[in-house]
Design an enzyme around this catalytic site. Structure first.
Site, short mmCIF file in Angstrom:
data_model
loop_
_atom_site.label_atom_id
_atom_site.label_comp_id
_atom_site.label_asym_id
_atom_site.label_seq_id
_atom_site.Cartn_x
_atom_site.Cartn_y
_atom_site.Cartn_z
N ASP A 97 7.68 10.59 33.95
CA ASP A 97 8.91 10.64 34.72
C ASP A 97 10.08 10.19 33.83
O ASP A 97 10.12 10.49 32.65
CB ASP A 97 8.75 9.76 35.97
CG ASP A 97 9.57 10.24 37.14
OD1 ASP A 97 10.81 10.12 37.09
OD2 ASP A 97 8.98 10.74 38.12
N HIS A 128 14.43 6.85 38.99
CA HIS A 128 13.46 7.75 39.65
C HIS A 128 12.03 7.35 39.32
O HIS A 128 11.18 7.22 40.23
CB HIS A 128 13.74 9.18 39.21
CG HIS A 128 12.99 10.21 39.99
ND1 HIS A 128 11.76 10.68 39.60
CD2 HIS A 128 13.31 10.87 41.12
CE1 HIS A 128 11.34 11.60 40.47
NE2 HIS A 128 12.26 11.72 41.40
N SER A 322 9.34 14.25 45.46
CA SER A 322 9.12 13.25 44.42
C SER A 322 8.53 11.97 45.00
O SER A 322 7.79 11.26 44.32
CB SER A 322 10.45 12.89 43.74
OG SER A 322 10.91 13.93 42.93
#
Length: 380
Positions: A97, A128, A322
């Site tokens: 990621d 994130h 996600s």
């Protein structure tokens, strides 16, 4: 000249010893080389070259802002794993990621092995990767945010830079690294087909030519994914199989038109990758498919109003496939532990089988299998 990603296969060589001749193989490797068009066929014909694919841009699957009313306690963990006595103990997971905030209290005591493939250095400027990692194994907070808080070792592969962009060889290198470490992989990112077309047309290419080149590049990268996934299956005979989980994507717009549903792209579209769609809470206690969630899912998981770790400390609530993807990665870790505790050998195949066999579609309103796959994951 174009830049190509070159996957070189394991080549057995003769080694003489007391036991006679035996096969010795080297690990597969990736390189990126600029190759002129006239030399491409010669390169592909080399015996150690397994596959050649053009580089392709990748991007973060950007989460959706959570509505004010969804900012609540982490409901997703309770939904999929609140009843489980397993914690993921002994399982290693890789989060490919944007990196991680390794100093966040949610990761205290976890052996975080960081490696940067993006060239922008370790750490998480976007938050994130930190959020996704928190959903998988966040622990030690007053509020439980992690599905598998017993995970004590995690690989953090930074395959997207500080702006959320990257290229396909970053992901492929991250996957090979994780597979060598026998880790199970969670990826909430996508290959940027529209962005590649837009880039070419901005350079003056005709739309048809730009689309054709992007399609050729996408096809080559799909084959590369399938080749790497094939390696994971081949390694299963030696007890080193790994499960790969990826987010389906957030480009659908069911809120505008129920038929505005886009299919999952790479890496979720590759063979043997578990593609994850997002569901949210509906009034009355049920679930509903998230308006933004893409189709062609294998499974689904909570992905709307998900609270997890925030870069710099504290918690943050976001929505997206996600956020659904790490729920499945966490539940997979619980099944891996549970199967091992039963006396059987846990493998990617039987963990995948359990995830699919125990998934639930009851309570999902107006669902279609193409939207939610076999249903919402359930922990042992």
């Amino acid at each position: 000249m174009k830049e190509y990603i070159i996957l070189r296969r394991e080549i057995p060589t003769a080694s003489h010893g007391l036991a006679g001749v035996r096969a010795v193989a080297t690990d597969p490797s990736l390189t990126v080389e600029r190759v002129p068009a006239h030399a491409l066929a010669e390169l592909v014909a080399e015996p150690e070259v397994a596959l050649v694919a053009p580089k392709m841009p990748t991007r973060l699957i950007k989460p959706k802002a959570a509505k004010a009313e969804t900012r609540a306690e982490p409901w997703g963990v309770e939904r999929v794993a609140g009843h489980s006595r397993y914690t993921g103990n002994g399982v290693t997971v890789a989060v490919l990621d944007t990196g991680i905030d390794a100093e966040h209290p949610a990761f205290a005591g976890v052996d975080l092995v960081e490696k940067d493939f993006s060239g922008s250095g370790n750490g998480d400027a976007l938050g994130h990767g930190t959020h996704c990692a928190g959903v998988i194994f966040g622990r030690g907070l007053a509020t439980r945010i992690g599905v598998a808080p017993g995970i004590s070792r995690a690989l953090i592969g930074k395959v997207l830079d500080n702006k959320g962009g990257g290229s396909s060889e970053m992901i492929f290198n991250g996957m090979l690294w994780a597979l060598e470490q026998r880790a199970h992989i969670s990826m909430s990112l996508g290959f940027d087909f529209p962005g590649m077309v837009k880039s070419r047309t901005s350079e003056g290419w005709p739309v048809q030519l730009a689309t054709s080149e992007a399609l050729e590049t996408y096809r080559g990268n799909l084959r590369m994914f399938d080749a790497i996934m094939g390696m994971t299956k081949a390694r299963a005979a030696f007890g080193t199989s790994a499960l790969v989980v990826a987010a389906a994507g957030n480009e659908s717009r069911r809120g505008d038109d129920p038929e505005y549903r886009l299919a999952a792209s790479l890496p979720a579209a590759a063979d043997d990758v578990i593609s994850v769609a997002a569901v949210g809470r509906a009034s009355g206690g049920g679930l509903r498919v998230a308006d933004f969630s893409n189709t062609m899912a294998t499974l689904s998981a909570p992905g709307v109003g998900i609270t997890s770790a925030r870069t710099g400390g504290g918690l943050k609530t976001m929505s997206g496939s996600s956020m659904a993807c790490p729920h499945v990665a966490g539940v997979a870790a619980l099944w891996w532990e549970a199967i091992g505790a039963s006396g059987k050998k846990a493998t990617a195949r039987n963990v995948r089988a359990q995830l699919i066999a125990t998934a639930r579609s009851e309570g999902i309103l107006q669902w279609d299998e193409v939207d939610v796959g076999q249903g919402v994951v359930v922990a042992p």
